[in-house]
Enzyme design. Structure first.
Site, PDB file in Angstrom:
ATOM      1  N   GLY A 149     -67.899 -11.451  50.945  1.00  0.00           N
ATOM      2  CA  GLY A 149     -69.060 -12.022  50.248  1.00  0.00           C
ATOM      3  C   GLY A 149     -70.255 -11.093  50.272  1.00  0.00           C
ATOM      4  O   GLY A 149     -71.383 -11.513  50.526  1.00  0.00           O
ATOM      5  N   TYR A 194     -70.538 -28.830  56.394  1.00  0.00           N
ATOM      6  CA  TYR A 194     -71.029 -27.453  56.577  1.00  0.00           C
ATOM      7  C   TYR A 194     -71.067 -27.150  58.083  1.00  0.00           C
ATOM      8  O   TYR A 194     -70.623 -26.090  58.533  1.00  0.00           O
ATOM      9  CB  TYR A 194     -72.422 -27.293  55.946  1.00  0.00           C
ATOM     10  CG  TYR A 194     -72.977 -25.884  56.075  1.00  0.00           C
ATOM     11  CD1 TYR A 194     -72.441 -24.834  55.329  1.00  0.00           C
ATOM     12  CD2 TYR A 194     -74.019 -25.601  56.956  1.00  0.00           C
ATOM     13  CE1 TYR A 194     -72.935 -23.533  55.457  1.00  0.00           C
ATOM     14  CE2 TYR A 194     -74.521 -24.309  57.094  1.00  0.00           C
ATOM     15  CZ  TYR A 194     -73.976 -23.291  56.342  1.00  0.00           C
ATOM     16  OH  TYR A 194     -74.470 -21.999  56.476  1.00  0.00           O
TER      17      TYR A 194
HETATM   18  N1  LIG Z   1     -78.944 -18.317  54.226  1.00  0.00           N
HETATM   19  C1  LIG Z   1     -79.059 -19.007  55.356  1.00  0.00           C
HETATM   20  O1  LIG Z   1     -80.120 -19.594  55.652  1.00  0.00           O
HETATM   21  C2  LIG Z   1     -77.908 -19.084  56.320  1.00  0.00           C
HETATM   22  C3  LIG Z   1     -78.099 -19.748  57.537  1.00  0.00           C
HETATM   23  C4  LIG Z   1     -77.050 -19.817  58.442  1.00  0.00           C
HETATM   24  C5  LIG Z   1     -75.840 -19.220  58.154  1.00  0.00           C
HETATM   25  N2  LIG Z   1     -75.663 -18.592  56.947  1.00  0.00           N
HETATM   26  C6  LIG Z   1     -74.344 -17.990  56.680  1.00  0.00           C
HETATM   27  O2  LIG Z   1     -74.506 -16.652  56.258  1.00  0.00           O
HETATM   28  C7  LIG Z   1     -73.413 -16.279  55.398  1.00  0.00           C
HETATM   29  C8  LIG Z   1     -73.949 -15.604  54.149  1.00  0.00           C
HETATM   30  O3  LIG Z   1     -74.732 -16.545  53.443  1.00  0.00           O
HETATM   31  P1  LIG Z   1     -75.873 -16.148  52.398  1.00  0.00           P
HETATM   32  O4  LIG Z   1     -77.071 -16.909  52.796  1.00  0.00           O
HETATM   33  O5  LIG Z   1     -75.956 -14.689  52.226  1.00  0.00           O
HETATM   34  O6  LIG Z   1     -75.285 -16.869  51.081  1.00  0.00           O
HETATM   35  P2  LIG Z   1     -75.102 -16.355  49.573  1.00  0.00           P
HETATM   36  O7  LIG Z   1     -76.257 -15.511  49.172  1.00  0.00           O
HETATM   37  O8  LIG Z   1     -74.801 -17.585  48.789  1.00  0.00           O
HETATM   38  O9  LIG Z   1     -73.808 -15.420  49.668  1.00  0.00           O
HETATM   39  C9  LIG Z   1     -72.555 -15.975  49.972  1.00  0.00           C
HETATM   40  C10 LIG Z   1     -71.460 -15.019  49.578  1.00  0.00           C
HETATM   41  O10 LIG Z   1     -70.199 -15.681  49.815  1.00  0.00           O
HETATM   42  C11 LIG Z   1     -69.399 -15.525  48.652  1.00  0.00           C
HETATM   43  N3  LIG Z   1     -68.380 -16.558  48.483  1.00  0.00           N
HETATM   44  C12 LIG Z   1     -68.544 -17.879  48.235  1.00  0.00           C
HETATM   45  N4  LIG Z   1     -67.357 -18.459  48.048  1.00  0.00           N
HETATM   46  C13 LIG Z   1     -66.410 -17.490  48.192  1.00  0.00           C
HETATM   47  C14 LIG Z   1     -64.997 -17.458  48.087  1.00  0.00           C
HETATM   48  N5  LIG Z   1     -64.289 -18.535  47.743  1.00  0.00           N
HETATM   49  N6  LIG Z   1     -64.351 -16.281  48.298  1.00  0.00           N
HETATM   50  C15 LIG Z   1     -65.041 -15.155  48.591  1.00  0.00           C
HETATM   51  N7  LIG Z   1     -66.386 -15.116  48.668  1.00  0.00           N
HETATM   52  C16 LIG Z   1     -67.051 -16.278  48.473  1.00  0.00           C
HETATM   53  C17 LIG Z   1     -70.409 -15.568  47.500  1.00  0.00           C
HETATM   54  O11 LIG Z   1     -69.835 -15.079  46.299  1.00  0.00           O
HETATM   55  P3  LIG Z   1     -70.491 -15.456  44.849  1.00  0.00           P
HETATM   56  O12 LIG Z   1     -71.734 -14.634  44.713  1.00  0.00           O
HETATM   57  O13 LIG Z   1     -69.420 -15.084  43.886  1.00  0.00           O
HETATM   58  O14 LIG Z   1     -70.784 -16.930  44.907  1.00  0.00           O
HETATM   59  C18 LIG Z   1     -71.474 -14.653  48.083  1.00  0.00           C
HETATM   60  O15 LIG Z   1     -71.088 -13.310  47.938  1.00  0.00           O
HETATM   61  C19 LIG Z   1     -72.628 -17.570  55.140  1.00  0.00           C
HETATM   62  O16 LIG Z   1     -71.487 -17.593  55.958  1.00  0.00           O
HETATM   63  C20 LIG Z   1     -73.595 -18.676  55.551  1.00  0.00           C
HETATM   64  O17 LIG Z   1     -72.926 -19.848  55.984  1.00  0.00           O
HETATM   65  C21 LIG Z   1     -76.665 -18.508  56.030  1.00  0.00           C
END
Ligand SMILES: NC(=O)c1ccc[n+]([C@@H]2O[C@H](COP(=O)([O-])OP(=O)(O)OC[C@H]3O[C@@H](n4cnc5c(N)ncnc54)[C@H](OP(=O)(O)O)[C@@H]3O)[C@@H](O)[C@H]2O)c1
Length: 273
Positions: A7, A160
């Site tokens: 991702g 989640y």
């Molecule tokens: N942002 C926060 O506040 C926060 C807090 C705690 C933990 N996290 C964790 O941090 C990690 C990254 O999150 P982020 O905030 O950077 O979110 P994000 O900007 O939405 O990025 C998520 C990534 O995961 C990919 N993804 C989603 N479904 C997928 C699938 N079926 N197969 C392969 N890739 C997939 C998305 O691809 P697409 O672009 O194609 O959708 C995107 O590249 C996650 O594990 C999240 O749970 C985030």
């Protein structure tokens, strides 16, 4: 060093790729959407440092995940770092191709399979590291095997939370199982981070929430350190946080729960290994 990030086309994954490329690393962007992956690759190549490849990975399907892992193993032979970053927050009940609740399936079970398929490839590096993206939201979840397929009432925060608790328990279980190997496992909470993960929230709610969020560069710095930094070279089974408390819930500290989930998950992915 060869670093694979799931991702990595956007958000925290992309920001981490950017920091690693700027340090001259070879980064492999494992993304479900090839066009978005190419666009991210071009932005990173424009930095003129390191090396950047893409590979297609859809964690929504165990079969596709297993095939992607085989392709990665064939193409690279060895990997120094695996960053299990991809994830989503699903406001409504949705399922993976294998019938699992989507957050459990994508955030956790797909990564569980990918990681196991790649362990032999990680073992080819002199020392390898696996970094798991968990969350403080693990406090909202518990592990309920009868909910892996989301029967009955759907509470998005519970689901989640269950997936993020599973990420943390997986890191702990692997850290214990691989303790005498060349591979370390650590997990983190990236903080409340401005990213597309909040895309399903109503815009006004997100605009207010955003005031308390940090930019993706903040967790990217910690993840980069955990992935290649000297300070994390010999650390195993730890949980860190990029800007909030790194408190673990009682479920997250439960080693028996970690082992039970590990065995249950192994049964669920067995035919794809
Ligand atoms: N942002 C926060 O506040 C926060 C807090 C705690 C933990 N996290 C964790 O941090 C990690 C990254 O999150 P982020 O905030 O950077 O979110 P994000 O900007 O939405 O990025 C998520 C990534 O995961 C990919 N993804 C989603 N479904 C997928 C699938 N079926 N197969 C392969 N890739 C997939 C998305 O691809 P697409 O672009 O194609 O959708 C995107 O590249 C996650 O594990 C999240 O749970 C985030």
């Amino acid at each position: 060093m060869k670093v694979l990030i799931t991702g990595a086309n956007t958000g925290i994954g992309f920001a981490t790729a950017e920091q690693l490329v700027k340090q001259g690393q070879h980064v492999i962007l494992a993304c479900r959407n090839t066009e978005k992956a190419k666009a991210a690759q071009n932005r990173l190549l424009a930095l003129g440092q390191g090396k950047v490849d893409t590979v297609q990975l859809d964690l929504n399907s165990l079969d596709a995940t297993a095939q992607a892992a085989d392709e990665i193993a064939d193409r690279y032979g060895s990997l120094d770092v695996l960053i299990n970053n991809a994830g989503l927050f699903a406001k409504t009940k949705q399922f993976t191709q294998d019938g699992f609740e989507q957050q459990f399936g994508v955030n956790y079970l797909g990564h569980f399979l990918l990681t196991h398929k790649l362990i032999p490839t990680l073992e080819q590096a002199p020392k390898a590291r696996i970094v798991h993206l968990a969350s403080i939201a693990h406090w909202a979840g518990s592990i309920k095997p009868n909910k892996f397929r989301a029967e009955g009432f759907y509470n998005p925060l519970f689901y989640y939370g269950q997936s993020k608790l599973a990420n943390l328990l997986f890191s702990n279980a692997l850290a214990e199982r691989l303790a005498n190997s060349t591979i370390t496992n650590n997990a983190l909470h990236p903080g409340g981070v401005a990213s597309d993960i909040y895309r399903e929230l109503p815009k006004p709610v997100y605009e207010i929430m955003k005031l308390g969020l940090v930019p993706t560069s903040v967790p990217a710095k910690l993840i980069t350190e955990m992935a290649i930094g000297d300070s994390w070279a010999n650390r195993n089974g730890e949980y860190a946080s990029a800007h909030m408390p790194d408190w673990k819930s009682s479920h997250a500290k439960n080693q028996q729960l970690a082992q039970d989930l590990y065995e249950e998950s192994m049964n669920l992915v067995e035919k794809y290994l």
